[in-house]
Design a protein around this motif. Structure first.
Motif, PDB file in Angstrom:
ATOM      1  N   PHE A 156      16.876 -61.671  13.698  1.00  0.00           N
ATOM      2  CA  PHE A 156      16.572 -61.129  14.909  1.00  0.00           C
ATOM      3  C   PHE A 156      14.902 -60.686  14.903  1.00  0.00           C
ATOM      4  O   PHE A 156      14.284 -60.732  15.886  1.00  0.00           O
ATOM      5  CB  PHE A 156      17.169 -59.918  15.387  1.00  0.00           C
ATOM      6  CG  PHE A 156      18.502 -59.954  16.086  1.00  0.00           C
ATOM      7  CD1 PHE A 156      18.667 -60.401  16.957  1.00  0.00           C
ATOM      8  CD2 PHE A 156      19.745 -59.956  15.338  1.00  0.00           C
ATOM      9  CE1 PHE A 156      19.666 -60.872  17.927  1.00  0.00           C
ATOM     10  CE2 PHE A 156      21.028 -60.365  16.010  1.00  0.00           C
ATOM     11  CZ  PHE A 156      20.800 -60.725  17.442  1.00  0.00           C
ATOM     12  N   ALA A 157      14.511 -60.215  13.516  1.00  0.00           N
ATOM     13  CA  ALA A 157      13.246 -59.674  13.432  1.00  0.00           C
ATOM     14  C   ALA A 157      12.269 -60.959  13.593  1.00  0.00           C
ATOM     15  O   ALA A 157      11.149 -61.002  14.117  1.00  0.00           O
ATOM     16  CB  ALA A 157      12.876 -59.263  12.100  1.00  0.00           C
ATOM     17  N   ALA A 158      12.602 -62.107  12.931  1.00  0.00           N
ATOM     18  CA  ALA A 158      11.848 -63.438  13.249  1.00  0.00           C
ATOM     19  C   ALA A 158      11.650 -63.868  14.386  1.00  0.00           C
ATOM     20  O   ALA A 158      10.653 -64.142  15.160  1.00  0.00           O
ATOM     21  CB  ALA A 158      12.580 -64.567  12.422  1.00  0.00           C
ATOM     22  N   VAL A 159      12.656 -63.851  15.267  1.00  0.00           N
ATOM     23  CA  VAL A 159      12.771 -64.256  16.817  1.00  0.00           C
ATOM     24  C   VAL A 159      11.952 -63.237  17.470  1.00  0.00           C
ATOM     25  O   VAL A 159      11.240 -63.743  18.399  1.00  0.00           O
ATOM     26  CB  VAL A 159      14.217 -64.079  17.428  1.00  0.00           C
ATOM     27  CG1 VAL A 159      14.180 -64.528  19.012  1.00  0.00           C
ATOM     28  CG2 VAL A 159      14.936 -65.397  16.560  1.00  0.00           C
TER      29      VAL A 159
ATOM     30  N   TRP B 208      -6.226 -64.055  12.984  1.00  0.00           N
ATOM     31  CA  TRP B 208      -6.439 -62.953  12.285  1.00  0.00           C
ATOM     32  C   TRP B 208      -5.452 -61.649  12.909  1.00  0.00           C
ATOM     33  O   TRP B 208      -4.902 -60.736  11.857  1.00  0.00           O
ATOM     34  CB  TRP B 208      -7.791 -62.165  12.623  1.00  0.00           C
ATOM     35  CG  TRP B 208      -9.041 -63.168  11.811  1.00  0.00           C
ATOM     36  CD1 TRP B 208     -10.032 -64.114  12.455  1.00  0.00           C
ATOM     37  CD2 TRP B 208      -9.049 -63.379  10.480  1.00  0.00           C
ATOM     38  NE1 TRP B 208     -10.543 -64.775  11.542  1.00  0.00           N
ATOM     39  CE2 TRP B 208     -10.159 -64.499  10.146  1.00  0.00           C
ATOM     40  CE3 TRP B 208      -8.628 -62.712   9.439  1.00  0.00           C
ATOM     41  CZ2 TRP B 208     -10.621 -64.791   9.182  1.00  0.00           C
ATOM     42  CZ3 TRP B 208      -9.082 -63.215   8.203  1.00  0.00           C
ATOM     43  CH2 TRP B 208      -9.856 -64.087   7.819  1.00  0.00           C
ATOM     44  N   ALA B 209      -5.078 -61.517  13.967  1.00  0.00           N
ATOM     45  CA  ALA B 209      -4.426 -60.694  14.508  1.00  0.00           C
ATOM     46  C   ALA B 209      -2.912 -60.635  13.725  1.00  0.00           C
ATOM     47  O   ALA B 209      -2.264 -59.489  13.220  1.00  0.00           O
ATOM     48  CB  ALA B 209      -4.186 -60.660  16.047  1.00  0.00           C
ATOM     49  N   ASN B 210      -2.295 -61.792  13.526  1.00  0.00           N
ATOM     50  CA  ASN B 210      -1.200 -61.887  12.944  1.00  0.00           C
ATOM     51  C   ASN B 210      -1.075 -61.567  11.675  1.00  0.00           C
ATOM     52  O   ASN B 210      -0.093 -61.162  11.052  1.00  0.00           O
ATOM     53  CB  ASN B 210      -0.533 -63.331  13.449  1.00  0.00           C
ATOM     54  CG  ASN B 210      -0.140 -63.644  14.820  1.00  0.00           C
ATOM     55  OD1 ASN B 210      -0.141 -62.889  15.512  1.00  0.00           O
ATOM     56  ND2 ASN B 210       0.149 -64.975  14.945  1.00  0.00           N
TER      57      ASN B 210
ATOM     58  N   LEU C 263       2.882 -54.791   8.539  1.00  0.00           N
ATOM     59  CA  LEU C 263       4.710 -54.749   8.516  1.00  0.00           C
ATOM     60  C   LEU C 263       5.231 -54.691   7.174  1.00  0.00           C
ATOM     61  O   LEU C 263       5.958 -54.052   6.744  1.00  0.00           O
ATOM     62  CB  LEU C 263       5.110 -55.783   9.521  1.00  0.00           C
ATOM     63  CG  LEU C 263       4.997 -55.742  10.800  1.00  0.00           C
ATOM     64  CD1 LEU C 263       5.628 -56.984  11.788  1.00  0.00           C
ATOM     65  CD2 LEU C 263       5.731 -54.527  11.459  1.00  0.00           C
ATOM     66  N   VAL C 264       4.621 -55.664   6.419  1.00  0.00           N
ATOM     67  CA  VAL C 264       5.035 -55.781   4.929  1.00  0.00           C
ATOM     68  C   VAL C 264       4.838 -54.480   4.279  1.00  0.00           C
ATOM     69  O   VAL C 264       5.819 -53.971   3.663  1.00  0.00           O
ATOM     70  CB  VAL C 264       4.473 -56.925   4.162  1.00  0.00           C
ATOM     71  CG1 VAL C 264       4.639 -57.010   2.693  1.00  0.00           C
ATOM     72  CG2 VAL C 264       4.665 -58.240   4.778  1.00  0.00           C
ATOM     73  N   ILE C 265       3.898 -53.944   4.428  1.00  0.00           N
ATOM     74  CA  ILE C 265       3.278 -52.705   3.682  1.00  0.00           C
ATOM     75  C   ILE C 265       4.292 -51.590   4.175  1.00  0.00           C
ATOM     76  O   ILE C 265       4.758 -50.666   3.310  1.00  0.00           O
ATOM     77  CB  ILE C 265       1.902 -52.176   4.022  1.00  0.00           C
ATOM     78  CG1 ILE C 265       0.946 -53.250   3.438  1.00  0.00           C
ATOM     79  CG2 ILE C 265       1.580 -50.938   3.501  1.00  0.00           C
ATOM     80  CD1 ILE C 265      -0.524 -52.917   3.727  1.00  0.00           C
ATOM     81  N   ILE C 266       4.695 -51.595   5.615  1.00  0.00           N
ATOM     82  CA  ILE C 266       5.723 -50.732   6.138  1.00  0.00           C
ATOM     83  C   ILE C 266       6.919 -50.870   5.440  1.00  0.00           C
ATOM     84  O   ILE C 266       7.518 -49.896   4.906  1.00  0.00           O
ATOM     85  CB  ILE C 266       5.398 -50.563   7.619  1.00  0.00           C
ATOM     86  CG1 ILE C 266       4.320 -50.148   8.049  1.00  0.00           C
ATOM     87  CG2 ILE C 266       6.822 -49.904   8.175  1.00  0.00           C
ATOM     88  CD1 ILE C 266       4.206 -50.191   9.668  1.00  0.00           C
TER      89      ILE C 266
END
Length: 207
Positions: free
Chosen positions: A15-18, A150-152, A159-162
């Motif tokens: 779901f997160a990937a979609v 760059w934005a992605n 998101l990974v850090i969070i």
């Protein structure tokens, strides 16, 4: 139980990937061949369309701007051009009219092409009749120009850090609060079991 756990996390990750694939910005290098405005009657696919332009009334039918383009390989790609306003996704796009005028000024032919990088989000599906929403246009020198997202990169890094931070906080909380409770409960169960066994032995006359 292990398979249930892995199945749950696979569903969550899916779901997160979609969600990210639909909402994160992407770039398509195309040649603009025309623009148009069409009257759209929204139905089951209404969740894939943005809100009306800021300042206009909500309706189940409205005019939508479109930008018609051709990829370097000759395949067509149609973008819708709608405001996102202050809603989701948070692009804060309020200039769809200006973007349409910019697109019209960049219309070109195959003999004298102007290549444009279109920043957009969303999907194109003929089956669902949905279109990606263009949020920005930028002229590029060639159809093979490399666009670094760059934005992605920034968003995914944050998101990974969070996620890692939440995971570390959860592990600390579990070690400090939850695991001791389970240990105490286990010890209490063992004590209760030993007490019950002793009572049963006395009841049946064992020494």
């Amino acid at each position: 139980m292990r398979y249930v756990k892995w199945g749950f996390w696979l569903v969550v990750i899916g779901f997160a990937a979609v969600f990210l694939h639909y909402n994160l910005p992407r770039h398509d290098i195309v040649r603009i061949v025309g623009t148009e405005v069409r009257r759209i009657d929204f139905g089951e696919n209404s969740i894939f369309w943005a809100a009306p332009d800021v300042g206009t009334a909500n309706a189940t039918s409205r005019d939508v701007r479109f930008i018609n383009t051709v990829r370097p390989n000759g395949k067509t790609l149609v973008f819708r051009n709608e405001d996102t306003g202050w809603g989701w996704p948070p692009y804060f796009k309020l200039d769809s009219s200006d973007l349409q005028a910019q697109a019209e000024s960049l219309i070109s032919t195959s003999a004298d092409p102007i290549w444009v990088s279109v920043t957009r989000y969303g999907w194109r599906s003929r089956w669902l009749t949905i279109f990606p929403n263009a949020v920005g246009l930028k002229v590029v020198p060639a159809p093979d120009t490399r666009i670094i997202p760059w934005a992605n990169i920034v968003i995914l890094t944050l998101l990974v850090i969070i996620v890692l931070t939440i995971r570390a906080m959860w592990r600390q909380f579990r070690q400090r609060s939850i695991d001791p409770l389970f240990e105490e409960a286990g010890e209490a169960w063992d004590d209760a079991e030993e007490g019950a066994k002793g009572w049963f032995d006395r009841f049946i006359g064992r020494k």
